[in-house]
Design a protein around this motif. Structure first.
Motif, PDB file in Angstrom:
ATOM      1  N   TYR A 267       5.072 -22.599  24.821  1.00 31.16           N
ATOM      2  CA  TYR A 267       6.463 -21.783  24.111  1.00 31.16           C
ATOM      3  C   TYR A 267       7.690 -21.754  24.401  1.00 31.16           C
ATOM      4  N   PHE A 406      -1.863 -16.139  30.753  1.00 34.69           N
ATOM      5  CA  PHE A 406      -2.539 -16.836  29.772  1.00 34.69           C
ATOM      6  C   PHE A 406      -2.474 -15.049  28.776  1.00 34.69           C
ATOM      7  N   SER A 409       1.623 -14.275  28.220  1.00 32.32           N
ATOM      8  CA  SER A 409       1.664 -15.407  26.737  1.00 32.32           C
ATOM      9  C   SER A 409       1.284 -14.452  25.154  1.00 32.32           C
ATOM     10  N   ASN A 410       0.501 -15.035  25.545  1.00 30.15           N
ATOM     11  CA  ASN A 410      -0.985 -14.820  24.024  1.00 30.15           C
ATOM     12  C   ASN A 410       0.043 -13.453  23.048  1.00 30.15           C
TER      13      ASN A 410
END
Length: 456
Positions: A267, A406, A409-410
């Motif tokens: 990212y 997780f 960030s998704n």
């Protein structure tokens, strides 16, 4: 009973905590200052990729230190409680087992790390551009594993005896030598990042040698000789069980770093990995006083728990929580108000500073609750309750942070990764509160049922 044992059992909690935690806090701050200065030297002498490289290598160092912490804190808990129960033979037997186990563990780590270094660095998130720098750094560090482990063990042992000042001097010597040697190896000898690693290993050897000399000259309560070096598997198992929480905390930090570095590579790229390296050092520097207080707290709590003085166990826990909460709140204020200045200390890279400052503000938004969480987790290490200690050690970094990183960030990309830090701090503090209140109730019952307290 020695003067130190009398001090642990009878001196006022406030004076005792100050006496044991102040040296530990000074030593931890100096150690943190070394990490701080080391990163500055690497940032100025090697560049942004150098900072990213130590961000990759540092979690591997944490795994090495985790084994030292496991043996050191687990064995120190047994030693503190044994001395409190007037069983010096068991304390010395434990010490011997700690040292021999530490030597074996350090050698295994060195062999394994040397054989699989490339794979480890890739696992921990090294990109193609970062890998050469990270490899140069870790090839040297891995050969110092035995001294990293033994240094951690001996530091915990002298603190378990109540000799916090000896531990402090050891860490001061090590950190001071590191700060002196860094610019010599990095700039004068033009060794770059490999020079920084060599300075670290040499400094660890010198710090450990100081502690070894302390015992060889019979200055400690415990006698250092080879008679108790026969392995006692009951003691080793107990040491590992109690120390597993400290091990889990350290390894959890490394697992968290694996996840973070790999997510950051996706990212944000190499720059975001470097930013995390700087943020991590700033937050660790801010939190070091908390760990210093915790190191002073552990032997007091363990000794008095072994002596069945539960009122003193409760008193030192409450006072320690107040002190660490003051420290963590102060750190929170500094990080929130001066992020650009603090990031700029490490690098002149304007992009790193501009992206790093808001990330630091977000990541540190809830560190004011960490003081309570550190002492709450340490309570169960001190009194030998491995289960709750393990759960609390894993709660923030494994049970909460990784799933949150997780998920966030998704949903929100790079911003979500930084948001995972304060969310994890807050939730782990709530879990700690539950366990502390439960244990506090158990100790109240013990005090109420003990005739010694009933007569007061």
């Amino acid at each position: 009973m020695t003067d130190r044992e009398k001090m642990m059992e009878n001196e006022s909690i406030g004076k005792l905590l100050l006496k044991l935690s102040l040296p530990a806090t000074i030593a931890m701050m100096v150690q943190a200052l070394y990490n701080f200065v080391d990163t500055i030297f690497i940032g100025r002498g090697v560049g942004t990729l150098g900072i990213a490289a130590i961000s990759i290598g540092f979690p591997i160092q944490m795994v090495v230190m985790a084994f030292g912490q496991m043996i050191g804190i687990g064995g120190a808990s047994i030693i503190s409680r044994s001395l409190g129960a007037k069983d010096k033979d068991k304390a010395e037997l434990t010490f011997g087992n700690m040292v021999s186990t530490g030597i074996a563990m350090g050698l295994i780590i060195t062999i394994f790390g040397s054989l699989f270094l490339d794979q480890l660095l890739s696992l921990f998130g090294a990109t193609e551009t970062i890998l050469p720098y990270a490899k140069d750094y870790m090839q040297v560090i891995i050969y110092g594993s035995v001294f990293f482990v033994l240094g951690m063990i001996f530091n915990n042992t002298v603190r378990a005896e109540g000799a916090a000042s000896i531990s402090m001097f050891s860490l001061l010597i090590s950190a001071g030598m590191n700060i002196i040697l860094d610019p010599i190896f990095i700039f004068t000898f033009d060794m770059g990042i490999r020079g920084a690693a060599l300075a670290t290993v040499i400094s660890q050897i010198i710090g450990f040698s100081f502690l070894l000399l302390y015992y060889l000259t019979n200055k400690g309560i415990l006698n250092f000789n080879f008679n108790p070096f026969k392995w006692n598997f009951k003691i080793i198992i107990e040491t590992f069980a109690i120390g597993s929480s400290a091990f889990a905390r350290q390894v959890a930090g490394s697992v968290m770093a694996i996840v973070l570095n790999n997510l950051l590579a996706v990212y944000g790229g190499d720059l975001s990995i470097a930013i995390y390296g700087v943020i991590n050092r700033l937050i660790m520097f801010t939190l070091m006083p908390l760990f210093g207080v915790a190191q002073g707290y552990l032997p007091i709590s363990g000794f008095n728990y072994g002596a069945k003085k539960f009122d003193r166990v409760k008193e030192v826990m409450s006072l320690s929580m107040i002190v660490t909460s003051i420290f963590s709140t102060t750190g929170f204020i500094i990080l929130q108000f001066f992020p650009h200045f603090l990031i700029g200390i490490f690098s002149k890279d304007l992009e790193l500073i501009s992206q790093g400052a808001p990330a630091l503000r977000i990541a540190s938004a809830c560190i004011w609750v960490v003081g309570f969480q550190v002492i709450g987790s340490s309570l169960f290490q001190a009194i030998g309750k491995a289960g709750p200690a393990l759960i609390l050690s894993m709660s923030r970094q494994i049970l909460i942070f990784i799933p949150m990183a997780f998920l966030m960030s998704n949903l929100f990309g790079l911003l979500g990764i930084w948001l995972s830090f304060p969310i994890s701090d807050g939730l782990s503090a709530l879990i700690t509160l539950y366990f502390v209140l439960k244990e506090n109730k158990i100790m109240k019952t013990k005090i109420a049922n003990d005739p010694v307290y009933s007569e007061k």
